[in-house]
Design a protein around this motif. Structure first.
Motif, short mmCIF file in Angstrom:
data_model
loop_
_atom_site.label_atom_id
_atom_site.label_comp_id
_atom_site.label_asym_id
_atom_site.label_seq_id
_atom_site.Cartn_x
_atom_site.Cartn_y
_atom_site.Cartn_z
N ALA A 149 0.90 -1.10 -0.03
CA ALA A 149 0.06 -0.01 0.08
C ALA A 149 1.01 1.29 0.24
O ALA A 149 0.31 2.31 -0.42
N ALA A 150 2.15 1.30 0.42
CA ALA A 150 2.88 2.35 0.43
C ALA A 150 3.09 2.84 -0.94
O ALA A 150 3.04 4.27 -1.21
N PHE A 151 2.79 2.37 -2.41
CA PHE A 151 2.93 2.90 -3.49
C PHE A 151 1.96 4.06 -3.55
O PHE A 151 2.28 5.20 -4.36
N SER A 152 0.82 3.98 -2.98
CA SER A 152 -0.41 4.85 -3.28
C SER A 152 0.22 6.31 -2.52
O SER A 152 -0.21 7.22 -2.78
N ARG A 153 1.13 6.20 -1.33
CA ARG A 153 1.55 7.44 -0.73
C ARG A 153 2.85 7.92 -1.14
O ARG A 153 3.13 9.13 -1.04
N PHE A 154 3.65 6.65 -1.83
CA PHE A 154 4.95 7.15 -2.21
C PHE A 154 5.11 6.91 -3.65
O PHE A 154 5.76 5.90 -3.71
N PRO A 155 4.59 7.58 -4.40
CA PRO A 155 4.64 7.05 -5.95
C PRO A 155 6.09 6.90 -6.54
O PRO A 155 6.42 6.22 -7.36
N GLU A 156 7.11 7.85 -5.83
CA GLU A 156 8.46 7.68 -6.15
C GLU A 156 8.93 6.08 -5.84
O GLU A 156 9.97 5.83 -6.50
N LEU A 157 8.31 5.42 -5.03
CA LEU A 157 8.73 4.05 -4.79
C LEU A 157 8.33 2.96 -5.96
O LEU A 157 8.96 2.38 -6.44
N GLU A 158 7.22 3.39 -6.44
CA GLU A 158 6.39 2.80 -7.34
C GLU A 158 7.20 2.80 -8.61
O GLU A 158 7.57 1.65 -9.34
N ALA A 159 7.79 3.92 -8.90
CA ALA A 159 8.76 4.38 -10.09
C ALA A 159 9.89 3.26 -10.02
O ALA A 159 10.59 2.83 -11.05
N LEU A 160 10.33 2.89 -8.77
CA LEU A 160 11.58 1.88 -8.59
C LEU A 160 11.17 0.49 -8.19
O LEU A 160 12.16 -0.33 -7.97
N SER A 161 9.81 0.18 -8.69
CA SER A 161 9.33 -1.15 -8.29
C SER A 161 10.27 -2.42 -8.30
O SER A 161 10.45 -3.16 -7.73
N SER A 162 10.75 -2.23 -9.66
CA SER A 162 11.50 -3.70 -10.21
C SER A 162 13.00 -3.41 -9.79
O SER A 162 13.83 -4.47 -9.91
N ARG A 163 13.21 -2.40 -9.27
CA ARG A 163 14.77 -2.15 -8.94
C ARG A 163 15.32 -3.08 -7.77
O ARG A 163 14.52 -3.18 -6.73
#
Ligand code: ATP
Length: 213
Positions: free
Chosen positions: A110-124
Motif C-alpha cells: 500500500a506504500a505505493f499509493s502514498r509514495f509514488p516515487e517508490l512505485e517508479a523504482l518497483s522492479s529495481r
C-alpha cells in the motif's frame, strides 16, 4: 490504559563504559514520540535494546514491557510477534530483493499509493538504491506494514526536505489516525518539534523525562 512499550532501569555498557544509566521511557498507542539528543547520546543504543537487537559487545540490564507483557527476556523475533517493528539506521532492507518484494515481505505494498516515487523504482534491486531511496523504502515498509509499535532510527536521514516532511506527516498519521505507537530517534530537535507529541531528550544516557511538544 495499556501502554505500547515501557522500559525502566535500562543500563547498557560497552566494555567497561556505561552509555545508558538507568533510562526510563513509555509510549502510549496513538502517540508519536521522538528520542532527541546529540550524536553519541545513546539513542541508537536504546532503540537496539528495546528491539532486542543489542549487540553481543554490550552488557545490558533493564525491564521492558511490550503491549503490557514483560518482554526483556524475549528474543527479537518474539518482540516482533508482539507488534514491534524496528527500522535500524543501516541494513534496513533486503538488498537482494526488488523494491516491490521488499514491500511484499513487510505486507506494505500500500506504500505505493502514498509514495509514488517508490512505485517508479518497483522492479529495481534494493541493493542498488541511493541512500535516500533505501531509507524511504525501509520506512515505508514499517509505515504500511503490520507492526503496531514502530521504532525508527533517524527515518528522515538522507531525504530531501519535502520528502522528509511527508514521511514525518505519515508517521504522525500512523500514530494519531491508526492508533499505533511511533518512536523515532532524531538528532535535530527543531526538525521534529512540530510533528511529535512527545520529545524524550537523551543526554549522555541519563534518565529521560518526556516533554509534551
Ligand atoms: P548517533 O546519532 O551518532 O548514532 P546515538 O545517540 O544514536 O548517536 P549511540 O550510537 O547509541 O548514540 O552511541 C552511544 C555511545 O555508545 C557512543 O559513545 C558510542 O561511541 C558508543 N557505542 C555505540 N556502539 C558501540 C559498540 N558496539 N562498542 C563500543 N561503543 C559503542
Amino acid at each position: 490504559m495499556r501502554l505500547a512499550l515501557a522500559c525502566d532501569g535500562v543500563r547498557v555498557r560497552y566494555g567497561g563504559i556505561e552509555v545508558l544509566h538507568g533510562v526510563r521511557l513509555s509510549l502510549a498507542y496513538g502517540t508519536f514520540s521522538a528520542l532527541v539528543g546529540p550524536n553519541g547520546a545513546g539513542k541508537t543504543t536504546l532503540l537496539d535494546w528495546c528491539a532486542g537487537a543489542a549487540g553481543e559487545a554490550s552488557a545490558t540490564e533493564g525491564r521492558l514491557w511490550l503491549d503490557g507483557r514483560a518482554a526483556a527476556a524475549w528474543p527479537a523475533a518474539r518482540r516482533a510477534s508482539a507488534g514491534l517493528r524496528y527500522v535500524p539506521f543501516e541494513r534496513n532492507v533486503f538488498p537482494g530483493l526488488s523494491v516491490l518484494d521488499n514491500l511484499r515481505a513487510c505486507g506494505a505494498t500500500a506504500a505505493f499509493s502514498r509514495f509514488p516515487e517508490l512505485e517508479a523504482l518497483s522492479s529495481r534491486s534494493a541493493g542498488v538504491l541511493s541512500g535516500g531511496e533505501r531509507q524511504l523504502l525501509a520506512v515505508a515498509g514499517a509505515l504500511f506494514g503490520r507492526g503496531r509499535i514502530l521504532l525508527l532510527d533517524e527515518p528522515t536521514h538522507g531525504l530531501a526536505p519535502g520528502l522528509a516532511d511527508r514521511v514525518l506527516a505519515e508517521l504522525a498519521s500512523a500514530a494519531r489516525d491508526d492508533g499505533r505507537a511511533v518512536l523515532i530517534a532524531e538528532p535535530q530537535q527543531e526538525r521534529i518539534a512540530d510533528h511529535a507529541d512527545f520529545l524524550w531528550p537523551l543526554d549522555r544516557g541519563a534518565r529521560l523525562t518526556a516533554i509534551g511538544a
